[in-house]
Design a protein around this motif. Structure first.
Motif, PDB file in Angstrom:
ATOM      1  N   ARG A 160      11.589 -25.252   5.940  1.00 26.59           N
ATOM      2  CA  ARG A 160      11.631 -25.542   4.504  1.00 26.59           C
ATOM      3  C   ARG A 160      11.532 -27.045   4.235  1.00 26.59           C
ATOM      4  O   ARG A 160      12.535 -27.758   4.299  1.00 26.59           O
ATOM      5  N   PRO A 161      10.362 -27.552   3.910  1.00 24.73           N
ATOM      6  CA  PRO A 161      10.249 -28.947   3.496  1.00 24.73           C
ATOM      7  C   PRO A 161      10.415 -29.076   1.981  1.00 24.73           C
ATOM      8  O   PRO A 161      10.106 -28.148   1.227  1.00 24.73           O
ATOM      9  N   PRO A 162      10.874 -30.247   1.516  1.00 19.25           N
ATOM     10  CA  PRO A 162      10.783 -30.550   0.080  1.00 19.25           C
ATOM     11  C   PRO A 162       9.366 -31.055  -0.199  1.00 19.25           C
ATOM     12  O   PRO A 162       8.429 -30.656   0.493  1.00 19.25           O
ATOM     13  N   VAL A 163       9.184 -31.932  -1.170  1.00 16.81           N
ATOM     14  CA  VAL A 163       7.867 -32.533  -1.403  1.00 16.81           C
ATOM     15  C   VAL A 163       7.459 -33.307  -0.151  1.00 16.81           C
ATOM     16  O   VAL A 163       8.249 -34.077   0.411  1.00 16.81           O
ATOM     17  N   VAL A 164       6.233 -33.090   0.290  1.00 15.29           N
ATOM     18  CA  VAL A 164       5.727 -33.723   1.508  1.00 15.29           C
ATOM     19  C   VAL A 164       4.764 -34.851   1.119  1.00 15.29           C
ATOM     20  O   VAL A 164       3.941 -34.695   0.215  1.00 15.29           O
ATOM     21  N   TYR A 165       4.869 -35.975   1.820  1.00 16.41           N
ATOM     22  CA  TYR A 165       3.967 -37.101   1.572  1.00 16.41           C
ATOM     23  C   TYR A 165       3.371 -37.566   2.887  1.00 16.41           C
ATOM     24  O   TYR A 165       3.848 -37.217   3.971  1.00 16.41           O
ATOM     25  N   GLY A 166       2.338 -38.364   2.793  1.00 21.69           N
ATOM     26  CA  GLY A 166       1.697 -38.903   3.989  1.00 21.69           C
ATOM     27  C   GLY A 166       0.191 -38.889   3.849  1.00 21.69           C
ATOM     28  O   GLY A 166      -0.361 -38.501   2.810  1.00 21.69           O
ATOM     29  N   PRO A 167      -0.522 -39.328   4.891  1.00 19.77           N
ATOM     30  CA  PRO A 167      -1.988 -39.353   4.845  1.00 19.77           C
ATOM     31  C   PRO A 167      -2.581 -37.974   4.558  1.00 19.77           C
ATOM     32  O   PRO A 167      -2.093 -36.965   5.060  1.00 19.77           O
ATOM     33  N   HIS A 168      -3.615 -37.969   3.716  1.00 20.30           N
ATOM     34  CA  HIS A 168      -4.382 -36.769   3.349  1.00 20.30           C
ATOM     35  C   HIS A 168      -3.623 -35.840   2.396  1.00 20.30           C
ATOM     36  O   HIS A 168      -3.916 -34.646   2.333  1.00 20.30           O
ATOM     37  N   ASP A 169      -2.682 -36.400   1.644  1.00 20.51           N
ATOM     38  CA  ASP A 169      -1.917 -35.608   0.688  1.00 20.51           C
ATOM     39  C   ASP A 169      -2.753 -35.356  -0.566  1.00 20.51           C
ATOM     40  O   ASP A 169      -2.892 -36.219  -1.415  1.00 20.51           O
ATOM     41  N   TYR A 170      -3.298 -34.159  -0.674  1.00 18.25           N
ATOM     42  CA  TYR A 170      -4.162 -33.843  -1.810  1.00 18.25           C
ATOM     43  C   TYR A 170      -3.379 -33.553  -3.084  1.00 18.25           C
ATOM     44  O   TYR A 170      -3.968 -33.472  -4.169  1.00 18.25           O
ATOM     45  N   THR A 171      -2.050 -33.395  -3.007  1.00 16.33           N
ATOM     46  CA  THR A 171      -1.270 -33.120  -4.227  1.00 16.33           C
ATOM     47  C   THR A 171      -1.186 -34.350  -5.117  1.00 16.33           C
ATOM     48  O   THR A 171      -0.969 -34.235  -6.321  1.00 16.33           O
ATOM     49  N   GLU A 172      -1.274 -35.545  -4.532  1.00 20.79           N
ATOM     50  CA  GLU A 172      -1.337 -36.830  -5.238  1.00 20.79           C
ATOM     51  C   GLU A 172      -0.039 -37.229  -5.923  1.00 20.79           C
ATOM     52  O   GLU A 172       0.004 -38.210  -6.660  1.00 20.79           O
ATOM     53  N   ARG A 173       1.056 -36.518  -5.699  1.00 20.19           N
ATOM     54  CA  ARG A 173       2.315 -36.894  -6.352  1.00 20.19           C
ATOM     55  C   ARG A 173       2.808 -38.250  -5.877  1.00 20.19           C
ATOM     56  O   ARG A 173       3.265 -39.069  -6.680  1.00 20.19           O
ATOM     57  N   PHE A 174       2.734 -38.483  -4.580  1.00 13.55           N
ATOM     58  CA  PHE A 174       3.126 -39.782  -4.052  1.00 13.55           C
ATOM     59  C   PHE A 174       2.059 -40.824  -4.364  1.00 13.55           C
ATOM     60  O   PHE A 174       2.365 -41.995  -4.615  1.00 13.55           O
ATOM     61  N   ALA A 175       0.804 -40.387  -4.391  1.00  9.70           N
ATOM     62  CA  ALA A 175      -0.305 -41.309  -4.660  1.00  9.70           C
ATOM     63  C   ALA A 175      -0.166 -41.969  -6.028  1.00  9.70           C
ATOM     64  O   ALA A 175      -0.603 -43.108  -6.219  1.00  9.70           O
ATOM     65  N   TYR A 176       0.427 -41.250  -6.982  1.00  9.71           N
ATOM     66  CA  TYR A 176       0.617 -41.834  -8.316  1.00  9.71           C
ATOM     67  C   TYR A 176       1.366 -43.149  -8.223  1.00  9.71           C
ATOM     68  O   TYR A 176       0.972 -44.148  -8.837  1.00  9.71           O
ATOM     69  N   TRP A 177       2.441 -43.186  -7.438  1.00 17.30           N
ATOM     70  CA  TRP A 177       3.261 -44.385  -7.361  1.00 17.30           C
ATOM     71  C   TRP A 177       2.584 -45.473  -6.541  1.00 17.30           C
ATOM     72  O   TRP A 177       2.701 -46.665  -6.859  1.00 17.30           O
ATOM     73  N   VAL A 178       1.852 -45.098  -5.500  1.00 17.04           N
ATOM     74  CA  VAL A 178       1.096 -46.100  -4.748  1.00 17.04           C
ATOM     75  C   VAL A 178       0.050 -46.751  -5.650  1.00 17.04           C
ATOM     76  O   VAL A 178      -0.117 -47.977  -5.664  1.00 17.04           O
ATOM     77  N   ASP A 179      -0.639 -45.944  -6.420  1.00 18.90           N
ATOM     78  CA  ASP A 179      -1.664 -46.452  -7.322  1.00 18.90           C
ATOM     79  C   ASP A 179      -1.065 -47.387  -8.370  1.00 18.90           C
ATOM     80  O   ASP A 179      -1.620 -48.459  -8.641  1.00 18.90           O
ATOM     81  N   ARG A 180       0.064 -46.995  -8.946  1.00 14.97           N
ATOM     82  CA  ARG A 180       0.707 -47.838  -9.961  1.00 14.97           C
ATOM     83  C   ARG A 180       1.113 -49.185  -9.363  1.00 14.97           C
ATOM     84  O   ARG A 180       0.884 -50.249  -9.951  1.00 14.97           O
ATOM     85  N   VAL A 181       1.719 -49.150  -8.178  1.00 16.86           N
ATOM     86  CA  VAL A 181       2.179 -50.382  -7.545  1.00 16.86           C
ATOM     87  C   VAL A 181       1.002 -51.283  -7.193  1.00 16.86           C
ATOM     88  O   VAL A 181       1.066 -52.513  -7.387  1.00 16.86           O
ATOM     89  N   GLU A 182      -0.083 -50.702  -6.711  1.00 22.20           N
ATOM     90  CA  GLU A 182      -1.234 -51.511  -6.305  1.00 22.20           C
ATOM     91  C   GLU A 182      -2.032 -52.037  -7.495  1.00 22.20           C
ATOM     92  O   GLU A 182      -2.686 -53.072  -7.387  1.00 22.20           O
ATOM     93  N   SER A 183      -1.978 -51.337  -8.616  1.00 25.85           N
ATOM     94  CA  SER A 183      -2.858 -51.665  -9.739  1.00 25.85           C
ATOM     95  C   SER A 183      -2.213 -52.529 -10.809  1.00 25.85           C
ATOM     96  O   SER A 183      -2.920 -53.155 -11.602  1.00 25.85           O
ATOM     97  N   HIS A 184      -0.873 -52.558 -10.851  1.00 28.76           N
ATOM     98  CA  HIS A 184      -0.204 -53.241 -11.972  1.00 28.76           C
ATOM     99  C   HIS A 184       0.999 -54.040 -11.500  1.00 28.76           C
ATOM    100  O   HIS A 184       1.673 -53.667 -10.538  1.00 28.76           O
ATOM    101  N   ASP A 185       1.273 -55.122 -12.210  1.00 29.02           N
ATOM    102  CA  ASP A 185       2.436 -55.959 -11.900  1.00 29.02           C
ATOM    103  C   ASP A 185       3.717 -55.371 -12.459  1.00 29.02           C
ATOM    104  O   ASP A 185       4.812 -55.647 -11.942  1.00 29.02           O
ATOM    105  N   ARG A 186       3.584 -54.578 -13.526  1.00 33.49           N
ATOM    106  CA  ARG A 186       4.769 -54.002 -14.167  1.00 33.49           C
ATOM    107  C   ARG A 186       4.519 -52.506 -14.361  1.00 33.49           C
ATOM    108  O   ARG A 186       3.461 -52.117 -14.872  1.00 33.49           O
ATOM    109  N   ILE A 187       5.486 -51.715 -13.980  1.00 37.44           N
ATOM    110  CA  ILE A 187       5.333 -50.265 -14.136  1.00 37.44           C
ATOM    111  C   ILE A 187       6.620 -49.674 -14.688  1.00 37.44           C
ATOM    112  O   ILE A 187       7.718 -50.201 -14.482  1.00 37.44           O
ATOM    113  N   VAL A 188       6.458 -48.588 -15.388  1.00 39.00           N
ATOM    114  CA  VAL A 188       7.602 -47.887 -15.975  1.00 39.00           C
ATOM    115  C   VAL A 188       8.151 -46.890 -14.964  1.00 39.00           C
ATOM    116  O   VAL A 188       7.406 -46.122 -14.353  1.00 39.00           O
TER     117      VAL A 188
END
Length: 331
Positions: A160-188
């Motif tokens: 039983r895993p919870p939300v899984v993250y790592g390379p090739h994660d097609y769900t993109e839930r973790f990718a949202y935060w990586v994208d925000r951090v890489e794209s903007h100086d300030r995030i909500v």
């Protein structure tokens, strides 16, 4: 020791990493899937491929006859009937391991423990449903199918895993935060950033599947999750460090988010009540989680080479920017 693993799924995310895990452990591996996605192991002679639909009992039986696997890893069983069929067809395998979910738990406890925290109930209607709302119930009923198979003498187990993250994660839930951090100086960040949703690194899930197959006990379920469970604001800091950048987090309450038509639930990985899984049982088999210093850099590196951003899973940047301006005005 078992030598041949059949991975049902095997080309996208958890299954892809499970294939690599078993290969690294010296197994021959066969993948069973519909062939709808690119096969990253197409040029690897150690990995055979059978095209078939895992929801088709005839396709499963055909795969069993062709391979006669020692171990079966079932990554894409989303309905109880899938588990019932697989545990019957592969009843003679040395191990059948079902990828369940932390969502199978039916009560909010901190932490959630196998055999102690009640599972979701599952109605007949939910068992055949495809909606997100029935996901936890269907996974829980899949666990009960594993337990029933073990009672019949099948060496069946669940992870039983919870939300899984790592390379090739097609769900993109973790990718949202990586994208925000890489794209903007300030995030909500919703709330005060202290919400807790236990995550699991994909390679740790893959190693858990192998270890449970080799050392687990029939009829048991095993939680898997990161050794440290950061709250959301910590995740942002960890991602920023891996990205070698700095980001200012702007915390916003439900009422403040409402000024621009947003809510806390619109942010990926936000959870109003803490979700934490106890992994003591899995550790007892010799499993150990990977430190975040080794999990986040490869996750970020693969993100940079992919076209996944997760932006559609969260608020529009325009609304976020307006909210930051409003909060600055009233500060």
């Amino acid at each position: 020791m078992p030598t041949h693993a059949l991975v049902i799924g095997g080309t996208r995310f958890i299954g892809r990493h499970a294939v690599s895990e078993f290969l690294d452990a010296g197994y021959d591996v066969t993948i069973l899937n519909r062939g709808d996605h690119d096969n990253p192991f197409a040029d690897d002679d150690r990995v055979a491929h059978i095209e078939g639909d895992r929801t088709s009992e005839s396709d499963l039986r055909r795969a069993g006859l062709r391979v006669d696997p020692d171990v079966v890893i079932d990554c894409v069983a989303y309905k109880p009937r899938d588990v019932h069929a697989a545990t019957e067809i592969f009843a003679d395998a040395d191990a059948y391991v079902y990828v369940s979910s932390g969502a199978a738990y039916g009560e909010e406890r901190i932490p959630k423990r196998e055999g102690e925290t009640p599972l979701e109930s599952c109605s007949v209607e939910q068992a055949t449903d495809d909606s997100e709302g029935s996901y936890g119930a269907r996974k829980a009923e899949g666990d009960r199918a594993v337990f029933a198979a073990a009672d019949r003498g099948v060496n069946a187990m669940a992870v039983r895993p919870p939300v899984v993250y790592g390379p090739h994660d097609y769900t993109e839930r973790f990718a949202y935060w990586v994208d925000r951090v890489e794209s903007h100086d300030r995030i909500v960040v919703p709330g005060d950033g202290s919400d807790l949703w236990h995550l699991a690194y994909v390679d740790d899930v893959a190693s858990a599947l192998r270890i449970v197959a080799e050392r687990g006990t029939a009829g048991e379920a095993y939680n898997v999750g990161d050794g440290h469970a950061p709250v959301l604001r910590e995740w942002v800091d960890l991602v920023a460090a891996a990205c070698e950048t700095a980001v200012e987090t702007v915390f916003a309450s439900e009422r403040e988010l409402g000024t621009v038509g947003l809510s806390t639930d619109e942010f990926p990985l936000y959870r109003g009540y803490p979700h934490l899984l106890d992994t003591t049982k899995l550790r007892g088999l010799g499993w150990e989680p990977t430190p975040h210093a080794e999990t986040i850099p490869p996750t970020v590196a693969e993100h940079r080479n992919a076209d996944r951003t997760g932006r559609e899973l969260g608020p529009e940047r325009e609304a976020e920017t307006r909210l930051i301006e409003i909060l600055e005005t009233v500060a």
